[in-house]
Design an enzyme around this catalytic site. Structure first.
Site, PDB file in Angstrom:
ATOM      1  N   ASP A 272      11.447  -7.096  -9.685  1.00  0.00           N
ATOM      2  CA  ASP A 272      10.075  -7.392 -10.071  1.00  0.00           C
ATOM      3  C   ASP A 272       9.777  -6.518 -11.286  1.00  0.00           C
ATOM      4  OD1 ASP A 272       7.536  -8.386 -10.303  1.00  0.00           O
ATOM      5  OD2 ASP A 272       7.052  -8.207  -8.181  1.00  0.00           O
TER       6      ASP A 272
HETATM    7  C1  BGC Z   1       4.767 -10.117 -10.017  1.00  0.00           C
HETATM    8  C2  BGC Z   1       5.834 -11.177  -9.999  1.00  0.00           C
HETATM    9  C3  BGC Z   1       5.877 -11.863 -11.328  1.00  0.00           C
HETATM   10  C4  BGC Z   1       6.176 -10.827 -12.400  1.00  0.00           C
HETATM   11  C5  BGC Z   1       6.279 -11.396 -13.790  1.00  0.00           C
HETATM   12  C6  BGC Z   1       4.921  -9.180 -11.214  1.00  0.00           C
HETATM   13  O1  BGC Z   1       3.802  -8.379 -11.347  1.00  0.00           O
HETATM   14  O2  BGC Z   1       4.802  -9.379  -8.827  1.00  0.00           O
HETATM   15  O3  BGC Z   1       5.567 -12.093  -8.970  1.00  0.00           O
HETATM   16  O4  BGC Z   1       6.833 -12.881 -11.323  1.00  0.00           O
HETATM   17  O5  BGC Z   1       5.115  -9.887 -12.398  1.00  0.00           O
HETATM   18  O6  BGC Z   1       5.046 -11.798 -14.263  1.00  0.00           O
END
Ligand code: BGC
Length: 752
Positions: A272
């Site tokens: 993540d």
């Molecule tokens: C989220 C993810 C997301 C990623 C990219 C993170 O803050 O938890 O679900 O895909 O950002 O935007």
């Protein structure tokens, strides 16, 4: 294992050693290199390509070089790997730090929130959901779509529940598998997220969740396992939180032992964004591609610090090679590696209209099937010829939602509000009076504050708003109240949990006054799950839960309200009477103290808790009404002893006994009579959505395989289906079980 001994032992090869020699160095001057030879097995092509990369090039493949991509290696025909959010449609283009670029050509179909998809209980629609995103992703040149999000709803407060698929691992798994199959069939990779148990947003980046092994296996991991083993998902995203003392993006047990070793996952694990915290742990514990949102890409844990460790001999190159193999494997699967002497490959499909009418129709169908009719005392469907004036009350009647909530946000080409949908449907024949009624939550409250459109609308005088609404209600034949939550002010927003499950603003008071002014009031709530309804539920004749219904939401809503479509959604999560009744809150096990939260309720998540502890919910899991009636009859359990893995076929008749066509979600729960380990009272193990014309009867048949009977035994490290007696319960919700039968498993079955 100590870090140093791990370093010596690590480097679990992804492919058999026999292929290692296959490609290296055998490309003659004129010969087509093995890695470009489409007739050769992917594994051999991967090994050949791997052998041609320098150490620095390999390292460049295991971390971000921009917000949503990794660097390519053009000299070998390896393009950048392009990712994008997300789970509910293809997000608009963003640049560094996730800053929105305001392009003119990055619209996408905003599908309903995934909790709404879960409420359809329709696996075909889950496939279509993935298909729409996959086709539009392809169109926009994306290789990996960051979804579906399959974390289990542990508390109604979690800010991302609207993106997830509810509280039950079986329902979540079935929908996730179909979603991924629909998406990956379009030539893009799904990235199932967030592995694992990102079930609260509060302190999500640091919270240490203490979860016992059995609970992990039975509740929080099944959807990921199904994504890997059934749907063949190509990438998995690690979660922000820690599990049992280690961040999920660098968690040996989750990534190396369970995902890669036990489940045989061949693809790549993506972090993540900013979810990696250490070079050593990320390098050794199975993280393959580190992503993030800060710009010093060379400083990523898996960039220069990793390279230095490889150069000094701290990490064996086999550790890096395993990550690169996985990256290349995904690229081959997506057909991205191209001959560098030819024009670069592009993952974009030939240009077509973005968000086609066909996709918008799918979004509308999903919304229509997602609405859950929670109460109806002869008010719905509304009959337009009998109405002269309708009062439409509530801020959500004119609100749009698709652009909010964090990374699941979508820039939709349009979004039909409830008021527009009703007015489209009625075509000007009925007078519509609108009153806002309450002040909706404003501001972001989520992590993406800087990119959310922040309109700070000053609150209006609430007694004036209520007085206007009451006057409108009095002057109308019926009232359609459209309220609930939105994606602002800490409601249904990434990065923040709700503080309670009360309706925001002055809604409790408003609904009471409106229904007093006009008893023919339909309440429609938008949102990502349960809200308290004590103040007004008994007085309101009709209540419909609409989730976040996507760009066609208002049209879908009108079609259900006026009877063109019969509602068929069922709750994918329990609605408790009060927050304190739900497990994590009853046990004071949320949000944790000193950065640690113990999942004390164990297996008893959602209805498993309410059933086992005999607590009456407000609306149970699986509940939802229809404009017609159904009858269940003649349950037969047909054992299939000759076919291991298929212990029983559940057969019954389902009839539509009313006067409208409709669909029923028949649910099958399994209860073990004398379990060897304590188990929840019953668990969902099968369901089927059946569409029936008035008077039509169908024989429904659902096969329960051995998994339907198994629990996870942490001592045996295996799934065990005890021999003995089981009850098979069939019904219309988890609390409306209309047929039951007994089934005996004649031998214990065990599976790793
Ligand atoms: C989220 C993810 C997301 C990623 C990219 C993170 O803050 O938890 O679900 O895909 O950002 O935007």
């Amino acid at each position: 294992m100590s870090l140093m001994s791990k370093i010596k032992h690590r480097g679990m090869p992804l492919f058999a050693a026999s292929v290692l020699a296959a490609g290296a160095g055998n490309a003659g001057a004129q010969e087509r290199p093995l890695y470009l030879d489409g007739a050769k097995p992917v594994e051999a092509r991967v090994e050949d390509l791997l052998s041609r990369l320098t150490l620095e090039e390999k390292v460049s493949l295991v971390h971000a070089n921009a917000h949503f991509s990794t660097a390519g290696v053009p000299r070998l025909g390896i393009p950048a790997l392009i990712m994008d959010d997300g789970p509910l449609g293809v997000r608009e283009e963003v640049g560094e730090h996730g800053v929105i670029l305001n392009h003119k050509d990055d619209f996408a179909t905003a599908l309903p929130g995934a909790l709404g998809l879960a409420a359809t209980w329709n696996t075909n629609l889950a496939f279509d959901f993935g298909l729409v995103i996959g086709q539009e992703a392809k169109q926009r040149g994306k290789d990996i779509m960051l979804g579906p999000a399959v974390n289990i709803q542990r508390t109604p407060l979690c800010g991302r529940n609207f993106e997830y698929l509810g509280e039950d691992p079986f329902l979540t798994s079935r929908l996730a598998v179909n979603y991924i199959e629909g998406e990956q069939a379009q030539g893009v990779s799904s990235c199932v997220k967030h592995f694992a148990a990102n079930s609260q947003e509060y302190q999500r980046g640091s919270i240490n969740e203490i979860i016992d092994e059995r609970t992990l296996r039975e509740i929080y991991l099944p959807a990921f396992r199904a994504a890997v083993q059934e749907a063949g998902v190509m990438t998995v995203m690690g979660a922000y939180n820690q599990i049992n003392g280690q961040h999920c993006c660098e968690n040996e047990r989750l990534l190396n032992e369970i995902l890669k070793h036990e489940w045989g996952f061949k693809g790549a694990v993506i972090s993540d964004w900013n979810g990696v915290h250490h070079t050593d742990l990320a390098a050794l514990n199975g993280m393959d591609i580190e992503m993030g949102s800060w710009q010093d890409y060379d400083e990523y844990y898996l960039a220069s610090p990793f390279l230095a460790g490889l150069q000094s001999g701290k990490f064996p190159v086999s550790v890096l090679d395993d990550k690169v193999r996985r990256h290349l494997y995904v690229m081959y699967k997506l057909n991205l590696i191209h001959d560098p002497s030819a024009p670069p490959a592009t993952n974009a499909a030939p240009p077509i209209e973005l968000s086609t009418p066909a996709h918008q129709e799918i979004a509308r169908k999903i919304a229509e099937e997602s609405f859950v009719l929670l109460k109806n005392q002869n008010l719905l469907p509304l009959d337009p010829p009998r109405l002269k004036t309708i009062a439409i009350i509530g801020a959500n009647a004119t609100a749009i939602f698709a652009h909010g909530g964090g990374s699941a946000r979508i820039k939709a080409p349009y979004e039909i509000t409830a008021l527009e949908g009703i007015s489209n449907r009625l075509g000007g024949n009925i007078k519509l009076i609108y009153a806002q009624g309450y002040n909706p939550p404003v501001g972001s409250g989520g992590v993406e504050t800087q990119s959310e459109a922040e309109e700070t609308v000053p609150p209006l005088d609430s007694s004036k708003l209520i007085a206007e609404a009451v006057a409108a209600a009095k002057s109308a034949d019926v009232v359609i109240y459209v309220g609930g939550l939105n994606h602002h002010g800490g409601y249904d927003t990434e990065g923040a949990d709700r503080k309670d499950i009360k309706l925001p603003g002055e809604q409790d008071e408003l609904i009471q006054k409106v229904v007093q002014a006009n008893p023919k009031t339909v309440v429609i709530l938008y949102g990502g799950g349960a809200v308290e309804m004590d103040a007004w539920l008994a007085k309101v004749p009709a209540l419909l839960y609409a989730w976040y219904p996507g760009l066609e939401g208002g049209n879908a809503l009108a079609r259900v309200l006026f009877g063109d479509v019969n509602p068929s959604g069922k709750l994918p999560c329990t609605f408790p009477k009060r927050l304190a009744d739900s497990p994590a809150h009853a046990l004071d096990a949320y949000p944790g103290t000193n950065g640690k939260v113990v999942y004390k309720e164990g297996l008893l998540v959602g209805y498993r808790w309410f059933d086992t502890k005999k607590i009456e919910p407000l609306f149970p899991f699986g509940y939802g009404l229809s404009y017609t009636t159904f009858k269940y009859a003649n349950l037969k359990l047909v054992p299939a002893p000759a076919a291991p893995g298929l212990p029983v076929k559940v057969e019954f008749e389902l009839a539509n006994t009313g006067s409208r066509a409709g669909a029923e979600v028949a649910q099958i729960y399994v209860q073990e009579t004398s379990p060897s380990l304590p188990r929840p009272l019953k668990e969902l193990k099968g369901f089927k959505k059946v569409f029936l014309q008035p008077g039509e009867k169908q024989k429904v048949s659902v096969v329960l395989d051995r998994n339907a009977f198994a629990h996870y035994d942490p001592d045996k490290k295996a799934w065990v289906a005890d021999k003995g007696d089981y009850k098979i319960l069939v019904g219309s919700s988890s609390r409306d079980l209309l047929l039951d039968g007994k089934f005996k498993l004649t031998e214990t079955m065990m599976e790793k």
